[in-house]
Design a protein around this motif. Structure first.
Motif, PDB file in Angstrom:
ATOM      1  N   GLU A   4       0.826  -1.199   0.000  1.00 50.17           N
ATOM      2  CA  GLU A   4       0.000   0.000   0.000  1.00 50.17           C
ATOM      3  C   GLU A   4       0.867   1.258   0.000  1.00 50.17           C
ATOM      4  O   GLU A   4       0.617   2.202  -0.742  1.00 50.17           O
ATOM      5  N   ILE A   5       1.871   1.245   0.867  1.00 46.54           N
ATOM      6  CA  ILE A   5       2.764   2.407   0.963  1.00 46.54           C
ATOM      7  C   ILE A   5       3.477   2.624  -0.371  1.00 46.54           C
ATOM      8  O   ILE A   5       3.587   3.754  -0.864  1.00 46.54           O
ATOM      9  N   ALA A   6       3.916   1.548  -0.984  1.00 47.36           N
ATOM     10  CA  ALA A   6       4.619   1.657  -2.266  1.00 47.36           C
ATOM     11  C   ALA A   6       3.698   2.216  -3.343  1.00 47.36           C
ATOM     12  O   ALA A   6       4.086   3.088  -4.132  1.00 47.36           O
ATOM     13  N   LEU A   7       2.467   1.720  -3.365  1.00 48.25           N
ATOM     14  CA  LEU A   7       1.524   2.198  -4.384  1.00 48.25           C
ATOM     15  C   LEU A   7       1.172   3.658  -4.154  1.00 48.25           C
ATOM     16  O   LEU A   7       1.029   4.426  -5.106  1.00 48.25           O
ATOM     17  N   ARG A   8       1.050   4.040  -2.871  1.00 46.58           N
ATOM     18  CA  ARG A   8       0.747   5.433  -2.576  1.00 46.58           C
ATOM     19  C   ARG A   8       1.895   6.325  -3.058  1.00 46.58           C
ATOM     20  O   ARG A   8       1.674   7.413  -3.596  1.00 46.58           O
ATOM     21  N   ALA A   9       3.125   5.859  -2.880  1.00 51.22           N
ATOM     22  CA  ALA A   9       4.279   6.646  -3.323  1.00 51.22           C
ATOM     23  C   ALA A   9       4.247   6.819  -4.842  1.00 51.22           C
ATOM     24  O   ALA A   9       4.523   7.908  -5.359  1.00 51.22           O
ATOM     25  N   LEU A  10       3.899   5.753  -5.566  1.00 54.41           N
ATOM     26  CA  LEU A  10       3.810   5.850  -7.026  1.00 54.41           C
ATOM     27  C   LEU A  10       2.692   6.820  -7.420  1.00 54.41           C
ATOM     28  O   LEU A  10       2.866   7.662  -8.307  1.00 54.41           O
TER      29      LEU A  10
END
Lengths: 278, 338
Positions: free
Chosen positions: A119-125
């Motif tokens: 989730e954190i990675a997708l939010r960063a993208l």
């Protein structure tokens, strides 16, 4: 927690090959430090030393008041994120995988990233406007897209400090502005806690745009540092880069740097002496 | 969108695991039936269940089953080690031999044959030779501190491999041409013909011990494939992890090479097939490589023992199959050293 990154009397380089010396710097959350200087002046070497990737050749680097040399890699990675210049990886990872690797220092040694990390990675993208690239083959992205993915990875690392090696070098005009706005937002606390960012760039205009503290380097030494209006004079830029540069104010009030191209007819010359209005 | 893709990936992993597992079992069963002595499926099942006695049961349980198990073990181990080395060295054209483990094991085994030692001692010497060669490479690389570690390791591996090769050649010249030389040649080309169940007992736990850190650290090994500097900036102690991966993969390789001799190409080619199936993520790449490698070597070994009346050395078959595949990869390839 005090997460200041400080260099004191730092000498950089490699055993038997000193590249720079006498470097004093300090970066705290909320600040932007913009490194300017010609190719080969030691910006990348300085970054590698600040990250503890190569040992200091003199002086020391302090992270939160403690010597960086004594810190474990995971500790450093929880405090400082590194955005290297975009490169090609040997294997066709998905962009999301690359961003997920930013979570490594947050994981217990034998763990895999879980749903929350994803989730954190997708939010960063998403935050960088490249959420649609999550499943794309990173090795086939353009240089600019890769650079954005690497910045997303640094965001996913959730550190108070960020070191960016020429983050806009391979970006197109629009993405450059987007990344600069993002950097300004990060330092201003748009993502929660304000971040401390140190970046290098070849474009002095970016220092004006960011309102960053400028560190002007030449041959491994700091020539000047301070507010961009004070440091980035036509004279100083001409000295550092070896070409005549003028600094002019636009109608909107922003300062821009203009290098002279070749010889100009007398009278119309934008010579640094007369055009220096900073 | 995101939830969807994640679900798809998880859903795809299960059928893949089931497919690979079922395929391996089916191939292993088929391999029990193939050979000069005819065995029917019913006889094979009876023998495996313990209900069947007589010659068919002896052939299945004493001759073919150990060999099938050995092929699965050796193929799986070599492919797993190959996947590890390729990820570690960030190069898809790397094989488990890159640090000299095969050359070292070859020298150890040839020395054992030359000294007319018993089989178990020859296997032990091969194992120690493989570990010794890689340990020497790692020591030299550690001594050359201020250089690109990956490059130093690979170049030292080439040098140590060449030295071991030279020593092996010398022993071949000195060996008894009627008794020892054929044994040496056969060993260096790899074969499972002489493998017994007893031989496998010491190798199996060593392979498992080597696989444990590779599985446990699979995420960090991924990160290491970005290169030392980035891995370290992401919080991985790259130098230590690399040594651990080298030690683990070498343990795995040396133990199966001491069992089967030098079987090339499996560790080089199979991880590519696995990567095409599941992508480069090491967490999936490792088990899928092992499964495909196990199946591949089972097929090749079954061919080796049944296609012709004289047994074809394994290394010859794997090279004949692997070389064209490798050339195809080179022609298609877009990556060298970064």
């Amino acid at each position: 927690m005090d997460v200041r990154l400080a260099a004191q009397g730092l000498a950089i380089g490699y055993p038997g090959r000193r590249i720079g010396a006498g470097i004093d710097l300090e970066l705290a959350p909320g600040g932007i430090l913009c490194l300017l200087g010609p190719n080969g002046c030691g910006k990348t070497t300085l970054f590698r030393t600040l990250l503890g990737l190569i040992p200091a050749q003199g002086g020391e680097v302090l992270l939160g008041g403690r010597p960086l040399a004594a810190a474990r890699r995971a500790e450093i990675a929880r405090a400082i994120a590194y955005v290297p210049q975009a490169h090609a990886p040997p294997f066709p990872y998905r962009a999301l995988d690359i961003v997920l690797m930013g979570r490594t220092a947050r994981l217990p040694a034998l763990s895999q990233p879980g749903a929350r990390d994803r989730e954190i990675a997708l939010r960063a993208l998403d935050r960088l406007g490249i959420g649609d690239l999550a499943q794309a083959d990173y090795s086939r992205l353009s240089g600019g897209q890769r650079q954005l993915v690497l910045i997303a990875r640094a965001l996913a690392q959730e550190t108070p400090l960020m070191v960016m090696d020429e983050p806009t070098a391979s970006l197109d005009f629009g993405n450059q502005a987007r990344v600069l706005a993002e950097i300004a937002g990060l330092a201003g606390g748009a993502g929660g806690e304000p971040l401390g960012v140190v970046l290098s760039t070849h474009d002095p205009d970016q220092a004006f745009a960011l309102g960053a503290e400028v560190v002007l380097m030449k041959e491994g030494r700091i020539l000047a540092r301070g507010r961009p209006e004070a440091v980035l004079t036509g004279e100083a830029l001409s000295t550092v880069y070896g070409v005549p540069v003028s600094v002019e104010r636009t109608e909107g009030g922003r300062l821009v740097c203009l290098p002279a191209l070749g010889r100009r007819p007398p009278g119309q010359a934008a010579s640094p002496e007369v055009m220096d209005i900073a | 969108m995101v939830e969807g893709t994640r679900a798809v990936r998880r859903d795809a992993t299960l059928p893949l695991a089931a497919g690979l597992g079922f395929g391996l079992v089916a191939m292993a069963f088929a391999a029990l039936l193939i050979g000069p002595y005819p065995v029917s499926p019913a006889q094979a099942i009876g023998a495996l269940a313990g209900a069947e006695t007589g010659q068919a049961a002896t052939v299945v349980l004493s001759i073919r089953l150990p060999r099938v198990a050995a092929a699965l073990l050796v193929g799986g181990a070599l492919a797993a080690a190959g996947a590890s080395y390729q990820t570690l060295f960030r190069n898809p054209l790397v094989s488990p031999d890159i640090l000299g483990v095969s050359a070292g094991a070859g020298l150890g085994a040839v020395l054992g044959i030359f000294l007319s030692l018993p089989v178990a001692a020859i296997q032990g010497m091969a194992f120690l030779g493989g570990l010794g060669a890689v340990a020497l490479v790692a020591l030299v690389a550690a001594a050359v501190r201020n250089a690109d570690q990956t490059l130093v390791l690979v170049l030292t591996g080439v040098v140590v491999g060449a030295l071991a090769g030279a020593a092996t050649s010398l022993l071949k010249v000195l060996a008894d041409p009627y008794d020892q030389l054929p044994a040496i040649t056969f060993w260096l080309l790899g074969s499972l013909a002489a493998v017994t169940a007893e031989d496998m007992l010491p190798a199996l736990p060593v392979v498992l011990v080597g696989l444990v850190p590779l599985v446990a650290l699979r995420w960090r090994i991924n990160v290491l494939s970005l290169g030392d500097e980035e891995a370290r900036a992401l919080g991985v102690e790259a130098g230590r992890l690399r040594l651990l991966v080298i030690a683990a993969a070498t343990l795995v390789t040396a133990s199966v090479v001491s069992l089967a001799g030098v079987v090339g190409w499996v560790g080089l080619v199979i991880p590519h097939l696995a990567r095409m199936l599941v992508g480069p993520g090491f967490g999936l790449l490792l088990p899928v490589s092992a499964a495909i490698g196990a199946g591949y070597l089972l097929v090749v070994d079954t061919l080796a023992r049944s296609a012709t009346s004289t047994e074809i050395p394994l290394g010859v078959l794997t090279a004949v199959i692997g070389a064209p595949f490798f050339i195809g990869l080179l022609a298609r390839g877009r990556r060298g050293w970064t």
